[in-house]
Design a protein around this motif. Structure first.
Motif, mmCIF file in Angstrom:
data_model
loop_
_atom_site.group_PDB
_atom_site.id
_atom_site.type_symbol
_atom_site.label_atom_id
_atom_site.label_comp_id
_atom_site.label_asym_id
_atom_site.label_seq_id
_atom_site.Cartn_x
_atom_site.Cartn_y
_atom_site.Cartn_z
ATOM 1 N N SER A 167 15.258 -9.032 -33.266
ATOM 2 C CA SER A 167 15.856 -10.090 -32.457
ATOM 3 C C SER A 167 15.126 -11.410 -32.670
ATOM 4 C CB SER A 167 15.812 -9.719 -30.973
ATOM 5 O OG SER A 167 16.284 -10.804 -30.177
ATOM 6 N N ALA A 168 15.886 -12.492 -32.726
ATOM 7 C CA ALA A 168 15.300 -13.829 -32.844
ATOM 8 C C ALA A 168 15.213 -14.521 -31.489
ATOM 9 C CB ALA A 168 16.124 -14.677 -33.807
ATOM 10 N N THR A 169 15.500 -13.814 -30.397
ATOM 11 C CA THR A 169 15.418 -14.408 -29.062
ATOM 12 C C THR A 169 14.000 -14.916 -28.817
ATOM 13 O OG1 THR A 169 17.109 -12.904 -28.227
ATOM 14 C CG2 THR A 169 15.707 -13.984 -26.590
ATOM 15 N N VAL B 254 21.044 -31.448 -32.779
ATOM 16 C CA VAL B 254 20.159 -31.571 -31.631
ATOM 17 C C VAL B 254 19.942 -30.186 -31.040
ATOM 18 C CG1 VAL B 254 19.778 -32.685 -29.408
ATOM 19 C CG2 VAL B 254 21.087 -33.857 -31.188
ATOM 20 N N ALA B 255 18.683 -29.835 -30.814
ATOM 21 C CA ALA B 255 18.346 -28.526 -30.260
ATOM 22 C C ALA B 255 18.573 -28.529 -28.755
ATOM 23 C CB ALA B 255 16.892 -28.186 -30.570
ATOM 24 N N VAL C 266 12.830 -20.348 -37.190
ATOM 25 C CA VAL C 266 13.654 -19.306 -37.801
ATOM 26 C C VAL C 266 12.986 -17.935 -37.662
ATOM 27 C CG1 VAL C 266 14.798 -18.550 -39.916
ATOM 28 C CG2 VAL C 266 14.488 -20.983 -39.487
ATOM 29 N N GLY C 267 13.750 -16.966 -37.191
ATOM 30 C CA GLY C 267 13.252 -15.585 -37.179
ATOM 31 C C GLY C 267 12.485 -15.199 -35.931
ATOM 32 N N ALA D 257 14.990 -21.516 -30.124
ATOM 33 C CA ALA D 257 13.538 -21.485 -30.330
ATOM 34 C C ALA D 257 12.946 -22.877 -30.138
ATOM 35 C CB ALA D 257 13.231 -20.965 -31.732
ATOM 36 N N ALA D 258 13.713 -23.902 -30.511
ATOM 37 C CA ALA D 258 13.231 -25.272 -30.359
ATOM 38 C C ALA D 258 13.059 -25.632 -28.887
ATOM 39 C CB ALA D 258 14.214 -26.233 -31.022
ATOM 40 N N ASP D 259 14.008 -25.238 -28.056
ATOM 41 C CA ASP D 259 13.910 -25.517 -26.624
ATOM 42 C C ASP D 259 12.705 -24.786 -26.028
ATOM 43 O OD1 ASP D 259 15.076 -26.590 -24.086
ATOM 44 O OD2 ASP D 259 15.306 -24.465 -23.629
#
Length: 293
Positions: free
Chosen positions: A114-116, A182-183, A266-267, A188-190
């Motif tokens: 999972s990338a969560t 825009v994130a 990423v990932g 992941a950015a947030d």
């Protein structure tokens, strides 16, 4: 007597074969898609198993010498299968699904993570990866250390926010300064912005294109940009050349424009994130950080 000896020999042979399999039951040729996931493989001692990686797997630099299987969302079965892998691992970002099905049908073990962007997910990912590598204890220790780093980071953010309110931030992802995304929330950015003590001005979900006029209207105090093609001053120059209206924002006027390595997004949560959070926090709270011992 000969029958007894033969049976004894057969049993001994079976025992030795079973012992050999038990000693080395793990897939030996791995292909990894997803920058953070590939980094965890290396940290857990599995780099020697990697025979190919995707284009987001750039850290450590030794991974750049491996054959590339392309971008994680746009994989091709032929290129992957040509590497004769035993195992392909990636997150739910990996695809497209028909390609994954083709790879499975070819007998390759496909393992999805999972990338969560949260700690429970990372804990599960490391446990899963540790099982695949036969390094469960090491994976558990890594997670414990990671959690401790984030606890210290959270304490640092609480400390600086007693002296300065959270700045309004926008995180922009693009290529050579153009086509900015825009994130927003649930990215992941947030997660990065929040953990670093920033207040994400974007309220939408995921990554979304905005007009630069809209971005300038939000007037962020800090701009964080991640360019997929450029880095350093070259990336900064491209950002403002392609989007000159951003020069009118408070962030640009005050010189509070920060660069972020896009592979960090990423990932899932990767091993380099805690150090990146420290740098972001220092940029978000420069006056407070400068006074810190």
């Amino acid at each position: 007597m000969r029958v007894a000896v033969s049976l004894a020999g057969l049993c001994a042979g079976l025992f030795l074969n079973h012992a050999a399999l038990a000693a080395d039951p793990l897939p030996q040729r791995w292909v990894s898609a997803g920058g953070s996931l590939s980094e965890w493989v290396v940290v857990l001692g599995g780099e020697s198993k990697l025979v190919g990686v995707d284009t987001t797997s750039l850290h450590p630099t030794s991974l750049k010498s491996l054959p590339s299987i392309g971008y994680q969302r746009q994989l091709a079965a032929e290129g992957i299968l040509s590497l004769r892998p035993d195992l392909l691992l990636g997150t739910e970002e990996m695809g497209p699904p028909p390609v994954l099905a083709q790879i499975r049908n070819a007998g390759v073990q496909v393992e999805l993570f999972s990338a969560t962007p949260d700690l429970p997910t990372l804990q599960g990912n490391l446990r899963h990866l540790g099982q695949l590598l036969g390094s469960e204890a090491q994976a558990a220790q890594l997670f414990q250390g990671y959690q401790q780093q984030l606890d210290r980071q959270a304490a640092r953010v609480r400390e600086v926010q007693l002296k300065q309110k959270a700045p309004g931030v926008l995180l922009l992802v693009g290529s050579s300064g153009g086509k900015l995304m825009v994130a927003g929330k649930d990215t992941a950015a947030d997660w990065l912005l929040q953990q670093a003590g920033g207040r994400n001005l974007a309220t939408h979900g995921g990554y979304k294109s905005f007009s630069v006029e809209s971005l300038a209207g939000l007037n962020p105090e800090v701009l964080v940009f991640a360019d997929r093609a450029l880095s350093g001053e070259e990336a900064r120059a491209a950002l403002f050349k392609e989007n000159p209206i951003l020069s009118s924002t408070r962030a640009a006027r005050d010189g509070r424009v920060m660069e972020l390595d896009p592979t960090l997004l990423v990932g899932g949560l990767g091993p380099r994130l805690p150090q990146s959070l420290e740098k972001l926090t220092a940029g978000f709270y420069p006056a407070v950080s400068a006074r810190a011992p």
